[in-house]
Design a protein around this motif. Structure first.
Motif, PDB file in Angstrom:
ATOM      1  N   CYS A 149       3.167   4.292  -8.244  1.00 52.82           N
ATOM      2  CA  CYS A 149       2.945   5.233  -7.152  1.00 52.82           C
ATOM      3  C   CYS A 149       4.177   6.139  -7.039  1.00 52.82           C
ATOM      4  O   CYS A 149       5.304   5.665  -7.070  1.00 52.82           O
ATOM      5  CB  CYS A 149       2.711   4.465  -5.857  1.00 52.82           C
ATOM      6  N   CYS A 164       6.073   5.113  -3.485  1.00 48.78           N
ATOM      7  CA  CYS A 164       6.740   3.817  -3.263  1.00 48.78           C
ATOM      8  C   CYS A 164       7.234   3.185  -4.563  1.00 48.78           C
ATOM      9  O   CYS A 164       8.010   2.241  -4.538  1.00 48.78           O
ATOM     10  CB  CYS A 164       5.819   2.855  -2.512  1.00 48.78           C
ATOM     11  N   ARG A 194       0.455   0.030  -8.769  1.00 48.20           N
ATOM     12  CA  ARG A 194      -0.728  -0.283  -7.974  1.00 48.20           C
ATOM     13  C   ARG A 194      -1.884   0.557  -8.477  1.00 48.20           C
ATOM     14  O   ARG A 194      -1.718   1.398  -9.351  1.00 48.20           O
ATOM     15  CB  ARG A 194      -0.473   0.078  -6.498  1.00 48.20           C
ATOM     16  N   CYS A 250      -0.577   5.403  -4.084  1.00 50.51           N
ATOM     17  CA  CYS A 250      -1.386   4.221  -3.799  1.00 50.51           C
ATOM     18  C   CYS A 250      -2.031   4.343  -2.414  1.00 50.51           C
ATOM     19  O   CYS A 250      -1.635   5.184  -1.599  1.00 50.51           O
ATOM     20  CB  CYS A 250      -0.535   2.956  -3.883  1.00 50.51           C
ATOM     21  N   CYS A 304       0.361   4.025   0.683  1.00 46.10           N
ATOM     22  CA  CYS A 304       1.153   5.212   1.030  1.00 46.10           C
ATOM     23  C   CYS A 304       0.277   6.296   1.660  1.00 46.10           C
ATOM     24  O   CYS A 304       0.781   7.153   2.382  1.00 46.10           O
ATOM     25  CB  CYS A 304       1.875   5.755  -0.196  1.00 46.10           C
TER      26      CYS A 304
HETATM   27 ZN   LIG Z   1       2.692   3.800  -2.777  1.00 41.00          ZN
END
Ligand SMILES: [Zn+2]
Length: 232
Positions: free
Chosen positions: A9, A12, A16, A46, A49
């Motif tokens: 991602c 972050c 994911r 993701c 987020c």
């Molecule tokens: Zn994320």
């Protein structure tokens, strides 16, 4: 939107299931600009987020388009999606959210209302998210966490030489244009950003090298962060 796949991602840094999301919330663009080159820029993010921010996106758009003179993109938004959003079930709440930000200012001609985007944590979070996305897009450090970014509405005059030192990254001037630059010093500041929405509201953003660097400067008096660290 779109297909899910496993990848890091952009916001972050975790591996994911990600989807491609717009760096600048789609709702900020009127229909006539929906196909603009900049607006098509997407980053992998993701679900965590992205969670809970689409409602904030709408609020952000309402806040930054409500005050001052309107350019044609703002007019188009107000005549279309914004007016429609007030007519929906949650329209009353949205209107109250806006009213909560306004403060009457006494004038000789009577009361006038000013809107203060920087008082709204949801507005600031959206700006931080845009800065984090742009940091990825421009090949600066990523991921940048929400806690590593300082944003505020620009209240001071910026030194001309500083503005010229920043890279121009015109996106779509009547919606968003911005400048950015790496900061080469040892105070823990990493990059500086100026983002102007709808040719009026200007936000300053500063990305720190770490959460600790940000906190260290905050405790040293963050209210003057801009003047003390970047000015002159
Ligand atoms: Zn994320």
């Amino acid at each position: 939107m779109g297909k899910r796949r496993a990848a890091r991602c952009a916001l972050c840094g975790e591996v994911r299931l990600v989807t491609k999301e717009h760096v600048v919330p789609r709702g900020l663009y009127p229909q006539s600009k929906a196909d603009s080159r900049f607006q098509r820029i997407v980053i992998p993010t993701c679900a965590t987020c992205n969670n809970g921010t689409s409602d904030d996106d709408v609020h952000f758009r309402n806040v930054v388009t409500i005050a001052g003179d309107q350019n044609s993109s703002v007019t188009e938004l107000w005549e279309g999606p914004i007016t429609r959003s007030f007519g929906k079930v949650d329209g009353r709440r949205r209107a109250q959210d806006l009213l909560a930000l306004m403060s009457p200012i006494e004038q000789e001609t009577g009361e006038r209302y000013m809107i203060y985007p920087a008082r709204d944590p949801r507005v600031l979070r959206i700006v931080r998210k845009i800065v984090r996305g742009l940091s990825y897009r421009h090949g600066l450090r990523w991921p940048v966490s929400d806690e590593e970014v300082f944003v505020d509405v620009l209240k001071t005059q910026i030194p001309e030489n500083l503005i010229e030192s920043l890279e121009v990254a015109h996106a779509e001037p009547d919606i968003l244009d911005y400048r950015y630059g790496r900061i080469e010093d040892t105070t823990g500041l990493e990059s500086g950003w100026l983002l102007r929405f709808y040719e009026r509201t200007v936000f300053i953003g500063i990305v720190f090298e770490s959460v600790e660097a940000y906190r260290g400067l905050q405790s040293a008096g963050a209210s003057n962060i801009f003047e003390t660290e970047l000015g002159g």
